[in-house]
Design an enzyme around this catalytic site. Structure first.
Site, PDB file in Angstrom:
ATOM      1  N   CYS A 146       0.819  -1.222   0.000  1.00  0.00           N
ATOM      2  CA  CYS A 146       0.000   0.000   0.000  1.00  0.00           C
ATOM      3  C   CYS A 146       0.853   1.273   0.000  1.00  0.00           C
ATOM      4  O   CYS A 146       0.336   2.365  -0.212  1.00  0.00           O
ATOM      5  CB  CYS A 146      -0.950   0.010   1.189  1.00  0.00           C
ATOM      6  SG  CYS A 146      -2.218  -1.263   1.069  1.00  0.00           S
ATOM      7  N   HIS A 150     -11.536  10.544  -9.664  1.00  0.00           N
ATOM      8  CA  HIS A 150     -10.389  10.583 -10.576  1.00  0.00           C
ATOM      9  C   HIS A 150      -9.313  11.550 -10.084  1.00  0.00           C
ATOM     10  O   HIS A 150      -8.807  12.384 -10.834  1.00  0.00           O
ATOM     11  CB  HIS A 150     -10.832  10.915 -12.004  1.00  0.00           C
ATOM     12  CG  HIS A 150     -11.529   9.755 -12.644  1.00  0.00           C
ATOM     13  ND1 HIS A 150     -12.864   9.498 -12.425  1.00  0.00           N
ATOM     14  CD2 HIS A 150     -11.072   8.779 -13.454  1.00  0.00           C
ATOM     15  CE1 HIS A 150     -13.197   8.408 -13.095  1.00  0.00           C
ATOM     16  NE2 HIS A 150     -12.133   7.937 -13.712  1.00  0.00           N
ATOM     17  N   GLU A 160     -13.405   0.018   0.374  1.00  0.00           N
ATOM     18  CA  GLU A 160     -12.231   0.230  -0.460  1.00  0.00           C
ATOM     19  C   GLU A 160     -12.084  -0.875  -1.508  1.00  0.00           C
ATOM     20  O   GLU A 160     -11.649  -0.620  -2.625  1.00  0.00           O
ATOM     21  CB  GLU A 160     -10.984   0.294   0.420  1.00  0.00           C
ATOM     22  CG  GLU A 160      -9.721   0.618  -0.350  1.00  0.00           C
ATOM     23  CD  GLU A 160      -8.503   0.650   0.537  1.00  0.00           C
ATOM     24  OE1 GLU A 160      -8.128   1.762   0.964  1.00  0.00           O
ATOM     25  OE2 GLU A 160      -7.924  -0.415   0.806  1.00  0.00           O
TER      26      GLU A 160
END
Length: 148
Positions: free
Chosen positions: A37, A78, A130
């Site tokens: 991550c 985005h 997520e």
């Protein structure tokens, strides 16, 4: 949108509004303990916002659904979460864009908007998915504390 039954939080209010939305965003966790991550990667986040209150506004809404979407989707879709320097940073774990911190910050953003409304609704829960198998539920502390 994923059809989902969300955990609910008990509250004393007459009205409860839930808004589902999603946004696609990239992030990385600036910690040596974050494993993969720590590398930049992306997610399609699914969010359920729970807002509660006793009074409706002059339009008969607790809050307009479209306003909630604009606060989150229009701001983060985005984008690179780490690029929102006013919200996230590399300087302290409470500012890393982990799912936990993103959920808290979404709640804070929404509550700041709600504080300006005359009917004073409250953001009582954020459910943030997520991945298909990982999610966080954030609820502000009793007494309305929205800080980290």
């Amino acid at each position: 949108m994923i059809q989902q039954i969300y955990p609910s939080t008990p509250h004393p209010y007459r009205y409860e509004l839930n808004k589902d939305l999603q946004f696609a965003a990239a992030h990385y966790i600036p910690s040596e303990y974050a494993g993969d991550c720590a590398k930049m990667h992306g997610h399609t986040y699914f969010v359920n916002v729970t807002i509660a209150g006793n009074e409706l506004d002059e339009s008969g809404f607790l809050v307009n659904f479209s306003q909630v979407k604009k606060l989150i989707h229009d701001r983060f879709d985005h984008s690179l979460l780490n690029g929102h320097a006013e919200l996230f940073g590399d300087d302290h774990p409470s500012r890393y864009p982990t799912t936990e911190n993103v959920a808290r910050i979404l709640c804070e953003i929404i509550q700041q908007f709600l504080n300006e409304m005359t009917n004073k609704p409250l953001c009582v829960q954020i459910f943030l998915r997520e991945t298909p198998t990982s999610y966080v539920v954030y609820r502000p502390a009793a007494g309305g504390s929205y800080g980290a």
